[in-house]
Design a protein around this motif. Structure first.
Motif, short mmCIF file in Angstrom:
data_model
loop_
_atom_site.label_atom_id
_atom_site.label_comp_id
_atom_site.label_asym_id
_atom_site.label_seq_id
_atom_site.Cartn_x
_atom_site.Cartn_y
_atom_site.Cartn_z
N TYR A 3 0.84 -1.19 0.00
CA TYR A 3 0.00 0.00 0.00
C TYR A 3 0.88 1.24 0.00
O TYR A 3 2.11 1.18 0.22
CB TYR A 3 -0.90 0.01 1.24
CG TYR A 3 -0.16 0.19 2.54
CD1 TYR A 3 0.00 1.45 3.12
CD2 TYR A 3 0.39 -0.91 3.19
CE1 TYR A 3 0.68 1.62 4.30
CE2 TYR A 3 1.08 -0.75 4.37
CZ TYR A 3 1.23 0.51 4.93
OH TYR A 3 1.91 0.68 6.10
N SER A 4 0.26 2.40 -0.22
CA SER A 4 0.97 3.68 -0.21
C SER A 4 0.11 4.73 0.48
O SER A 4 -1.12 4.64 0.46
CB SER A 4 1.32 4.13 -1.63
OG SER A 4 0.14 4.41 -2.37
N ASP B 19 -0.10 9.12 1.03
CA ASP B 19 0.38 10.44 0.62
C ASP B 19 -0.62 11.48 1.13
O ASP B 19 -1.84 11.28 1.06
CB ASP B 19 0.50 10.51 -0.90
CG ASP B 19 1.12 11.83 -1.36
OD1 ASP B 19 1.79 12.47 -0.53
OD2 ASP B 19 0.93 12.19 -2.53
N LYS C 81 -2.03 -1.23 -3.78
CA LYS C 81 -1.26 -1.70 -4.93
C LYS C 81 -1.58 -3.16 -5.26
O LYS C 81 -2.23 -3.45 -6.26
CB LYS C 81 0.23 -1.53 -4.65
CG LYS C 81 0.65 -0.12 -4.29
CD LYS C 81 0.47 0.83 -5.46
CE LYS C 81 0.99 2.21 -5.11
NZ LYS C 81 0.87 3.16 -6.22
N ARG D 86 -6.59 3.90 -6.08
CA ARG D 86 -6.30 4.98 -5.15
C ARG D 86 -7.60 5.59 -4.63
O ARG D 86 -8.56 5.74 -5.38
CB ARG D 86 -5.44 6.05 -5.82
CG ARG D 86 -4.07 5.57 -6.23
CD ARG D 86 -3.42 6.52 -7.25
NE ARG D 86 -3.26 7.86 -6.70
CZ ARG D 86 -2.18 8.27 -6.05
NH1 ARG D 86 -1.16 7.44 -5.87
NH2 ARG D 86 -2.09 9.51 -5.60
N GLU E 271 5.43 3.93 0.89
CA GLU E 271 5.00 2.72 0.17
C GLU E 271 5.75 1.53 0.74
O GLU E 271 6.99 1.52 0.75
CB GLU E 271 5.27 2.84 -1.33
CG GLU E 271 4.79 1.63 -2.14
CD GLU E 271 4.90 1.84 -3.63
OE1 GLU E 271 5.17 0.86 -4.36
OE2 GLU E 271 4.73 2.99 -4.08
N GLU E 272 5.02 0.53 1.21
CA GLU E 272 5.68 -0.62 1.82
C GLU E 272 4.76 -1.85 1.82
O GLU E 272 3.54 -1.72 1.72
CB GLU E 272 6.10 -0.31 3.25
CG GLU E 272 4.93 -0.15 4.22
CD GLU E 272 5.39 0.00 5.66
OE1 GLU E 272 6.61 -0.04 5.90
OE2 GLU E 272 4.52 0.11 6.54
#
Length: 411
Positions: A127-128, A130, A143, A189, A237-238
């Motif tokens: 996932y990310s 922001d 993702k 997203r 992001e990880e």
């Protein structure tokens, strides 16, 4: 001296005639010495079978008993050998320990980490995160997932992700469903409006479910990311392992099952409310008197409404009641179908127990159900849905009270 007379049949002059012995008494005496043999002979004589058949039956029975005894002995021997092997494997080899430190005894090898752990493997999610401070917008990117737990009988799943923030939980987004895979690539997203002051107090929740059309969706695992621990100087992001879903936050309001059918040629929209289960108890006795209210809105204005009968003192009501609305093909693109469950009170005001809405701008399971109805005209499509709170649905779908007058209608 008297003269000796020889028998005329004797060839020797000195052969004499001896008295004849009766052997009948001797035979009787020997038979009384073995009564068991006589008893067995009597029993065998009473059986209406040839003697060879009786002996064959006895031989087969003895052979079966022998085979059973051998099987029991083999099983006991196998268990004993298995226990010995387990004990042998459990022995710790101390020959390679040099005695200078005890780390080798308590520190596991990297390959052995997690051995014997009760933690259940659920897969992992990429996932990310922001945050745009100027627009007060949080963007969550889903993702892909890898190695998800299989939930179906065929060793696969139909995963999708549900994303929301808490404690507000004003909006809930869902990704599309990927069929028969444990490694879906979502690449979607979602944006949340959240202020800077609320950002540090919020948590992003990402839950992966297994989609089931005719039963409740099973949760595979979830991620909870506290936003106060995130470095917002760059996009995060990880990969992260899925954890067991938390049970303290989400309140279960129950589920409802209904079918939809739309016939474009006849301009008929048919809703069949089938049943509900696991509803929230609203009365003091731990039960409820639920009924279902169906509301049709056009251009987000209340249009038509129906309601089912009231089911007394139950949390799992069965209705099987049908409602038909006249909706043209042009209107079906602008229609919202709002379904809510209420607890009937004879004295006080009725209480809302749960709510959902469907339409072309719905999301998640509701949008899928609506799209399946449109793609399968004239065929009823049934599906279970989890009820949401009325506040959550009302904040997402802001309906106006009245529909425009007939002269002002755009159709």
């Amino acid at each position: 001296m008297p003269a000796l007379h020889s028998s005329p049949n004797s060839s020797h002059p000195f052969t004499t005639t001896l008295p004849v012995t009766d052997y009948s008494t001797t035979t009787h005496t020997n038979s009384t010495l073995n009564p068991a043999a006589n008893f067995v002979n009597d029993v065998l004589n009473k059986i209406p079978l040839p003697r060879w058949a009786i002996y064959a039956i006895f031989a087969v029975g003895a052979l079966l008993i022998l085979i059973c005894c051998l099987c029991i002995c083999c099983k006991c021997c196998c268990k004993g050998n298995k226990k010995k092997r387990q004990k042998k494997n459990e022995k710790i080899n101390l020959n390679e320990v040099n005695g200078k430190t005890t780390t080798a005894l308590v520190q596991p090898d990297v390959a052995d980490v997690g051995y014997g752990s009760t933690k259940q493997h659920r897969g992992k999610l990429l996932y990310s995160l922001d945050y745009n401070g100027a627009q007060s917008e949080l963007t969550v990117g889903i993702k892909q997932a890898d190695g998800l737990k299989s939930m179906d009988l065929g060793g696969s799943s139909d995963p999708y992700v549900k994303v929301y923030t808490c404690p507000e939980k004003s909006k809930i987004f869902e990704t599309k469903v990927f069929r028969h895979t444990l490694n879906p690539a979502f690449n979607e997203r979602f944006s949340f409006q959240i202020s800077k002051s609320s950002l540090l107090k919020s948590t992003v929740v990402m839950q992966i479910f297994d989609f089931n059309r005719f039963s409740k969706h099973n949760i595979i695992g979830e991620l909870r990311v506290e936003l106060c621990n995130v470095d917002w100087n760059h996009v995060m992001e990880e990969w992260q392992d899925l954890a067991e879903p938390a049970k303290f936050e989400e309140e279960n309001l129950g589920d409802i099952c209904f079918s939809l059918r739309y016939v474009p040629t006849a301009s008929k929209l048919t809703l069949v409310v089938l049943e509900a289960k696991g509803l929230k108890s609203m009365d003091t006795g731990g039960s409820s008197d639920p009924y279902v209210k169906v509301q049709l809105a056009l251009d987000k204005r209340k249009w038509k409404k129906r309601k089912t009968s009231i089911k007394k003192k139950t949390l799992n009501p069965y209705y099987n009641e049908s409602f038909t609305f006249d909706v043209s093909f042009d209107q079906i693109q602008r229609v919202h179908l709002v379904i809510s469950v209420w607890d009937h009170d004879a004295v006080s005001r009725n209480d809302a127990m749960g709510k959902i809405f469907l339409g072309c701008d719905a999301s998640g399971n509701q949008l899928r159900h609506w799209a399946d109805m449109l793609s399968n005209p004239r065929r009823p499509v049934a599906q279970w849905h989890s009820l949401l709170s009325a506040e959550q649905v009302n904040s997402t779908l802001t309906l106006k009270r009245k529909i425009p007058l007939q002269s002002k209608r755009p159709f």
